[in-house]
Design an enzyme around this catalytic site. Sequence first.
Site, short mmCIF file in Angstrom:
data_model
loop_
_atom_site.label_atom_id
_atom_site.label_comp_id
_atom_site.label_asym_id
_atom_site.label_seq_id
_atom_site.Cartn_x
_atom_site.Cartn_y
_atom_site.Cartn_z
N SER A 192 -75.62 2.46 29.97
CA SER A 192 -74.66 2.10 28.94
C SER A 192 -73.86 3.28 28.40
O SER A 192 -72.78 3.09 27.85
CB SER A 192 -75.40 1.45 27.77
OG SER A 192 -76.28 2.38 27.15
N LYS A 205 -72.63 9.20 21.25
CA LYS A 205 -72.59 7.79 21.64
C LYS A 205 -72.52 6.91 20.39
O LYS A 205 -73.22 7.18 19.39
CB LYS A 205 -73.86 7.47 22.46
CG LYS A 205 -73.86 6.10 23.13
CD LYS A 205 -75.13 5.93 23.97
CE LYS A 205 -75.19 4.57 24.65
NZ LYS A 205 -76.46 4.39 25.39
N SER A 264 -79.81 4.72 30.66
CA SER A 264 -78.45 4.80 30.11
C SER A 264 -77.92 6.21 29.89
O SER A 264 -76.74 6.39 29.60
CB SER A 264 -78.37 4.02 28.79
OG SER A 264 -78.42 2.65 29.06
#
Lengths: 504, 525
Positions: free
Chosen positions: B166, B91, B190
Amino acid sequence: MSASVAVTELMDYDEVVQRFDPVLGLEVHVELSTNTKMFCGCENAFGGEPNTKVCPVCLGLPGSLPVVNGKAVESAIRIGLALNCDIAEWCRFARKNYFYPDMPKNFQTSQYDEPIAVNGWLDVVLDDGEVVRVEIERAHMEEDTGKSLHVGGSTGRIHGAEHSLLDYNRAGVPLIEIVTKPIVGTGARAPEVARAYVTALRDLLRALGVSDVRMDQGSLRCDANVSLMAKGAAEFGTRTETKNVNSLRSVERAVRYEMTRQAAVLANGGRVVQETRHFDESTGSTSSGRTKETAEDYRYFPEPDLVPVAPSREWVEELRATLPELPWERLKRIQTEWQLTDPELRDLVNAGAVELVAETVAAGAGPAEARSWWVSYLTQQANTRGVDLADLPITPVQLARVIALVAEGSLTNKLAREVVDGVLAGEGEPDQVVEARGLKVVSDDSALLAAVDEALAAQPDIAEKIRSGKVAAAGAIVGAVMKATKGQADAKRVRELVLSRCTG
Amino acid sequence: MSQTSSPEPANTDLTRLAAAELAELVHSRQVSAVEVTQAHLDRIAEVDPAVHAFLHTDAENALATARQVDQDLAAGQAPASPLAGVPVAVKDVLTTEGTPTTCGSRMLEGWLPPYDSTVVRRLRAAGLVILGKTNMDEFAMGSSTENSAFGPTRNPWDLDRIPGGSGGGSSAALAAFEAPLAIGTDTGGSIRQPGAVTGTVGVKPTYGGVSRYGLVAFSSSLDQAGPCARTVLDAALLHEVIGGHDPLDSTSIDQPVPPVVAAVREGATGDLRGVRVGVVTQLSGEGYQPGVLRSFHAAVDTLRELGAEVVEVSCPSFQYALSAYYLIAPSECSSNLARFDAMRYGLRVGDDGNRSAEEVMSLTREAGFGPEVKRRIMLGTYALSSGYYDAYYGSAQKVRTLIKRDFDAAFENVDVLVSPTTPTTAFRLGERVNDPMAMYLADLCTIPANLAGNAALSVPSGLSDEDGLPVGLQVMAPVMQDHRMYRVAAAYEVARNAAEGGPQIQRVPQADWSAHNRAQSEVAV
């Protein structure tokens, strides 16, 4: 009303203290001399090429996290203990949020409502020996900011500068902030109390070995909060906070100036503006800092990147037990060891000579002689030259040698002064000065006897008196001999020789 | 080798294999790490224009790492870790030295971090091959990746739907077979919510179980990095690589990583006898999509069939979790994001030589942050203001304590807690962008574990009968008891695979993704 007026009105100091009671609050920031910074492993040292002592943590780079320097916590606890504070069993850091380019994260990691040390005191001795107990509210840990260098513009401050350069070498340096409770009731002596407090604190921190305590380099910084209240009033007046107070003398001057300025404002029916003021060393005056359109709201909240600091009681007691001899304990010991009266001790302290005398004694001199030299003759020399006693170009070891030469009879006191003068003049070590100036006592009896005979022959009437038993008359002959030998004779020996000549 | 007995048609395709399988092939030198890496890079080139899971790929470095792994193995060295040579996607909120780390924000466009996050450092040390950085909602704020400044990621199950957020990029990369493993971060869900809506496994370890050093902070007291994978075993293997104490993170727990791989092997026997499972009353019912609830109840039945003792557990304070979260997270974010001021790195706007530093800061923050980030900075600034602190931030912290107590009380009677991971399946792109509250509800079930700091994961629990989209089962465990939830999830996974004749993820629709080009899809938003 006050700050905007071109010429600041001041009230005569005597009138100030007749009409008002000053209230002081002193905030002292101390940079700790730990090897590394507060929250990272970067070197903690003054100066250096800009932005060379930095890493992701002290630059506040995205993703970086702080780790508390255990040595800094130890120093904070030792300072707290020496200031007679309670040491928190559990305390935290908080974030103080505000935007400023020299602060890499735009928040300062600082203790806030949970400081490591609270409720202490420090006894401060004024020049006349009066002792004032200054109450300590707290001592807390925080990190220093970087430094801004504002280029262009006239003031060197951000306003009007063409551009600014940022150096983050200082960012993250461990700081301890020591805050007093309001200091009341000191009246006309408030400025002196302020200076004496910072001096005492400096000496204490130096004894603890936790900081360089160099005000000129900013490792000891004082912010002076001053307010006035009308005589007999119960409520404190509005205070100002004066920053940039970079020497002990400035502390005293800044407080005194603010008292006279605020008194004039109040006497004219004005109101003191709560603000930050900037002390100007060259003029001894303060000027309004940035005007605050809005009250600063730092939005403090507990620092989530750090865990609480919970010093064990065992550790605290261990640190308490291993505190070094503190300045006041040392003075007490010195007074006993050197057999000083209270006034003698006070003179020694006021002359700033304790350390010098102690070192001279350590180098072999007797305490009485060492003290006498530093407090009288050398203090005069320092005053004449306009320098601090410690900055005179003579070392305690050199002085101890001079004292030793006197003790062994090689120098008279008068000659000793000449030797000291020679050392101060840069003529080398005491023995070299003695040699070069030919100051050694004439201890050769045959040379002295010749001088004695000459003097007796020159004053036969006195010689006769001595021979007839009026020993007191010998002084005149001794004086003549001393004069003839330019003082390089040992008067006692001369007297012995005179008497033996006249009776033998 | 494969967990399923029925041979999948795509099994010859390396990108279809689980990480554990790839590792076995590479370590036994049947397939080279370079081949594995190249297969995934090719897959990314093929499908990512449509999925947009990645913000940056780094083929050169990935292949270099793979080559090194192959050389070391050829030289007779033991693999650096059980996952050496396996590709992983990271990420874009974790710093990678010398490669871009944007956090999905214009603010950090072009920034090259000078250091690796601890998670990335551990990945490299373990010989994993970092393919690139995955898309995310800006600074991890969002539940759909629509808040990314660089365009949304699409859900491989339905390209018109969100992949969650997210960390939608990491989960979509797994579901689209662009990577077998990914790293996510979970502040309010997330990792788990994207896992649920993409039919993948997402784990939020115990807070402090994985170092946050180098994780660009959104909300420091809630953020936690964790593994994302297509199987529970893969997640556990990755968990053991990245987990463990880090002296650079003061909040990292100084204890060994919980034995999660062993727990998965234990769970894979399909025996949950003696395990007490609590169903959280407050995390189901009204407002939940019926298909999600049906899937959840079926999952609970399965756990019971595996031998678990199932009881209802009430956690009354959970009803305040969302409100507390939306005070604490914005408060911390308002402070954490203050450093983006144009002075040292990243975007700088309006520096024309005449403007003051303050004006440049202001213009940069205005231009560099998206609307959701600004909304949260303002919320947080307000909540921390003097006079409001006690009512907002202070109260929220008290709620947090109550939620912790609810968990503590619950875990006195049960070993793990379960709930749906999300109230609904993946919603359509654009559906909630103008309704922040609706968006926030996506994290309703996941937030309590962040507030309490305990461990939680999402494991695929079938497809919702009304829309055919994936549903996730959330399993929560006490602090540093992460292995408990892995055991339950592994047992459940085995049971599901057996019942369905293979992993659900292998049934991701094979759309002609290359035809679904970005320009067209962005019109739909």
